[in-house]
Design an enzyme around this catalytic site. Structure first.
Site, PDB file in Angstrom:
ATOM      1  N   PRO A 115       0.764  -1.149  -0.069  1.00 59.20           N
ATOM      2  CA  PRO A 115       0.044  -0.156   0.043  1.00 59.20           C
ATOM      3  C   PRO A 115       0.744   1.340   0.056  1.00 59.20           C
ATOM      4  CG  PRO A 115       0.070  -0.826   2.112  1.00 59.20           C
ATOM      5  CD  PRO A 115       0.770  -1.922   1.429  1.00 59.20           C
ATOM      6  N   LYS A 116       1.677   1.433  -1.003  1.00 61.31           N
ATOM      7  CA  LYS A 116       2.579   2.376  -1.194  1.00 61.31           C
ATOM      8  C   LYS A 116       2.141   3.908  -1.851  1.00 61.31           C
ATOM      9  CE  LYS A 116       6.437  -0.623  -1.843  1.00 61.31           C
ATOM     10  NZ  LYS A 116       7.745  -0.470  -1.128  1.00 61.31           N
ATOM     11  N   LYS A 117       2.405   5.060  -1.098  1.00 58.16           N
ATOM     12  CA  LYS A 117       2.052   6.274  -1.640  1.00 58.16           C
ATOM     13  C   LYS A 117       3.108   7.328  -1.608  1.00 58.16           C
ATOM     14  CE  LYS A 117      -1.929   8.322  -0.579  1.00 58.16           C
ATOM     15  NZ  LYS A 117      -3.252   8.659   0.035  1.00 58.16           N
TER      16      LYS A 117
END
Length: 245
Positions: A115-117
């Site tokens: 879940p990368k931002k």
């Protein structure tokens, strides 16, 4: 380009210049600051998906410095990992991650479901203190501090924690916006060369932000902290639960 060429070369997007290379992905001198804290159990239950189970209301807030990573380069990452169990096996569920490098954002999301931002984390020693920070744009979102190398940690326990299973919720939408892939993925870190691990006094502050909501799992009590230096390989994953089946 023939259809057979598309099938042969289709690994990642864009087709003719993928955002990241084919693995394996080796990390050298990967440095962690992990602060474990107690949080609100009701808030924790709201974000951990079944069939994962929560044993205690704990969260691991991690700052990770990666100066040498195959195909991904030099970058820093931060986020929250929640201790869970799956079919009796203990591991960690990655709730959110923020980093400053596009290839691992693209690769992490597309391959495993991390879940990368995009954001601006840092981890560095400031005189006698190891300091991790997260900024989302101009806003400070997280600050973690730890006394620098006060005491050697239990190396066997730290290595075992690095080699424990990890779980991700991988979501890829269909062209109409409905979920085409919705899976619980398991992955592991392998070929771990633990170079050192230390403990010390620690503190953690989380600040509310609409798009980086780490403070939704509030800090009730800091339980422990560990500073780790290791070489390791990020292994590819496997699907352990299909939510659409």
């Amino acid at each position: 380009m023939k259809e057979a060429d598309v099938r042969k070369n289709a690994f990642a997007m864009p087709l003719t210049s993928p955002a990241y290379p084919i693995g394996p992905y080796r990390f050298v001198n990967r440095e962690y600051l992990i602060i474990t804290y107690r949080t609100d159990p009701d808030k924790l239950r709201e974000v951990v998906p079944e069939p994962l189970q929560i044993d205690e209301p704990l969260v691991k807030y991690e700052f990770i410095r990666m100066p040498d990573s195959t195909g991904f380069g030099d970058y820093t990452e931060t986020g929250q990992v929640i201790p869970v169990s799956f079919q009796g096996r203990k591991g960690g569920y990655t709730h959110c991650m923020f980093l400053d490098d596009h290839p691992p954002i693209a690769g992490g999301r597309e391959l495993w479901g991390f879940p990368k931002k995009l954001a601006s984390p840092t981890l560095k020693a400031e005189i006698d203190t190891l300091v991790g920070q997260l900024h989302y744009g101009p806003c400070r979102v997280a600050v973690g501090t730890m006394g620098y190398k006060h005491k050697q940690a239990d190396l066997a326990a730290v290595k075992a924690s690095l080699e424990a299973p990890n779980f991700l919720l991988k979501i890829i939408p269909h062209v109409d916006g409905t979920p085409r892939i919705c899976e619980l993925v398991e992955y592991k870190l392998i070929d771990v060369n633990l170079k050192g691990a230390w403990t010390g006094p620690a503190a953690l502050e989380l600040f509310h932000h609409a798009l980086a909501p780490v403070a939704e799992l509030p800090v009730r009590e800091v339980v422990s902290a560990v500073h780790i230096l290791a070489d390791l390989t990020l292994d590819l994953g496997k699907v352990v639960h299909d939510y659409l089946a």
